[in-house]
Scaffold this motif. Structure first.
Motif, short mmCIF file in Angstrom:
data_model
loop_
_atom_site.label_atom_id
_atom_site.label_comp_id
_atom_site.label_asym_id
_atom_site.label_seq_id
_atom_site.Cartn_x
_atom_site.Cartn_y
_atom_site.Cartn_z
N ARG A 9 1.09 -1.39 0.09
CA ARG A 9 0.10 -0.11 -0.36
C ARG A 9 0.97 1.37 0.10
NH1 ARG A 9 -5.68 0.28 1.55
NH2 ARG A 9 -5.91 -1.86 1.53
N SER A 10 1.35 0.98 -0.72
CA SER A 10 2.16 2.48 -1.19
C SER A 10 3.00 2.88 -3.02
CB SER A 10 3.67 2.63 0.25
OG SER A 10 4.76 1.57 -0.58
N ARG A 11 3.56 3.28 -3.92
CA ARG A 11 4.12 3.03 -4.38
C ARG A 11 4.96 2.02 -5.05
NH1 ARG A 11 3.98 8.89 -2.83
NH2 ARG A 11 3.36 10.09 -4.38
N ALA A 12 5.02 1.31 -3.94
CA ALA A 12 5.87 0.08 -4.58
C ALA A 12 4.92 -0.44 -5.38
CB ALA A 12 5.85 -0.41 -3.21
N ASN A 51 16.29 8.95 0.16
CA ASN A 51 15.28 9.93 0.15
C ASN A 51 14.30 9.42 0.83
OD1 ASN A 51 13.79 11.98 -1.02
ND2 ASN A 51 12.56 10.61 -2.37
N ALA A 52 14.67 8.13 1.55
CA ALA A 52 13.58 7.32 3.08
C ALA A 52 12.64 7.23 2.23
CB ALA A 52 14.32 7.99 3.99
N ARG A 53 12.71 7.24 1.12
CA ARG A 53 11.04 6.55 1.14
C ARG A 53 10.81 5.17 0.17
NH1 ARG A 53 8.88 13.13 -0.80
NH2 ARG A 53 8.92 13.21 1.71
N VAL A 54 9.27 4.78 -0.13
CA VAL A 54 9.47 3.22 -0.65
C VAL A 54 9.17 3.84 -2.03
CG1 VAL A 54 9.78 1.87 1.10
CG2 VAL A 54 7.67 3.00 0.01
N PRO A 55 9.48 3.26 -3.21
CA PRO A 55 9.68 2.50 -3.54
C PRO A 55 11.36 1.97 -4.20
CG PRO A 55 9.04 2.39 -5.38
CD PRO A 55 8.11 3.43 -4.97
N THR A 56 12.35 1.07 -3.86
CA THR A 56 13.41 1.01 -3.77
C THR A 56 13.96 -1.03 -4.97
OG1 THR A 56 14.11 2.44 -2.22
CG2 THR A 56 16.11 1.14 -3.30
N TRP A 65 16.11 3.90 -7.21
CA TRP A 65 14.91 4.46 -6.46
C TRP A 65 14.36 5.56 -7.38
CZ3 TRP A 65 15.97 9.37 -4.77
CH2 TRP A 65 17.03 9.82 -4.97
N GLU A 66 12.78 5.47 -7.01
CA GLU A 66 12.15 6.48 -8.03
C GLU A 66 11.17 5.89 -8.88
OE1 GLU A 66 10.18 9.77 -8.47
OE2 GLU A 66 11.80 10.04 -6.17
N SER A 67 10.06 5.68 -8.08
CA SER A 67 8.72 4.52 -8.95
C SER A 67 8.38 4.26 -10.47
CB SER A 67 7.56 4.30 -8.30
OG SER A 67 6.64 5.61 -8.92
#
Ligand SMILES: N[C@@H](CCC(=O)N[C@@H](CS)C(=O)NCC(=O)O)C(=O)O
Length: 205
Positions: A9-12, A51-56, A65-67
């Motif tokens: 439940r994220s851009r992953a 950037n401490a965000r998902v996805p990677t 990283w960066e979807s």
């Protein structure tokens, strides 16, 4: 083997969907983004993605990283049948990938956060309304295109369509009323009913 980091439940979700479209075997590490104890802020993860965000992803040691970048990379690297074979096809894919990321996603996410995601006391109703006005105008561009063309890519649903669908999936997920854009609504419904999309959706719904 390809590793995909990020809770479904994220851009992953976009990357999980692409992996299923392209038939890429993967290991899923559902790094959380929860407010209380987000794994995406832990030092081991920030080492992968500053950037401490998902996805990677970690593709046999290649970290990305960066979807949108991840999905364009994976489709090309793993020779997905969605990836256009002509320069025109690739140009069209990039046009829609940039349009959706730059012009549609920001107001769509601001609307989603301030009307659905944030707890009521943290929602900014004025920002939600202003974002909706922007988003509505930009969805009009998608409807205009689909009034004359069956797909965003060429003569079949391809990577251009994937790049749009994987972002605007959020509108389907929140059951946003799309009836004023009938072509877009029908295209989005067909997109998220693809077998690969259904498999990916099972991971998050
Ligand atoms: N432009 C980035 C955005 C990544 C992003 O904002 N991810 C969100 C989840 S959908 C996140 O990690 N949020 C947790 C946080 O910001 O702490 C991409 O498309 O990958």
């Amino acid at each position: 083997m390809l590793k995909i980091y990020g809770q479904p439940r994220s851009r992953a979700f976009r990357v999980l969907w692409l992996a299923k479209e392209a038939g890429i075997p993967y290991e899923h590490i559902p790094v959380s983004i929860t407010a209380d104890k987000p794994e995406c802020k832990e030092p081991w993860y920030v080492e992968l993605n500053p950037n401490a965000r998902v996805p990677t992803i970690d593709d046999d040691g290649f970290i990305l990283w960066e979807s949108a970048a991840i999905n364009l990379y994976l489709a090309e690297k793993y020779k997905s049948s969605l990836f256009p074979t002509t320069a025109h096809g690739r140009g069209r894919m990039l046009q829609w990938a940039f349009y959706i990321a730059n012009d549609v996603e920001p107001p769509m996410i601001a609307l989603f956060q301030n009307r659905v995601l944030f707890p009521p006391e943290k929602r900014n109703a004025a920002l939600a309304d202003a974002s909706e006005v922007q988003m509505v105008a930009r969805l009009g561009t998608l409807e205009h295109h689909l009034a004359k063309n069956k797909y965003f890519g060429g003569d079949k649903w391809d990577m251009a369509d994937f790049m749009v669908a994987s972002v605007v999936y959020t509108l389907a997920a929140i059951k946003y009323d799309l009836s004023r854009w009938p072509k877009f609504q029908a295209w989005l419904t067909a997109s998220i009913e693809r077998p690969a999309a259904k498999e990916a959706r099972k991971l998050r719904e």
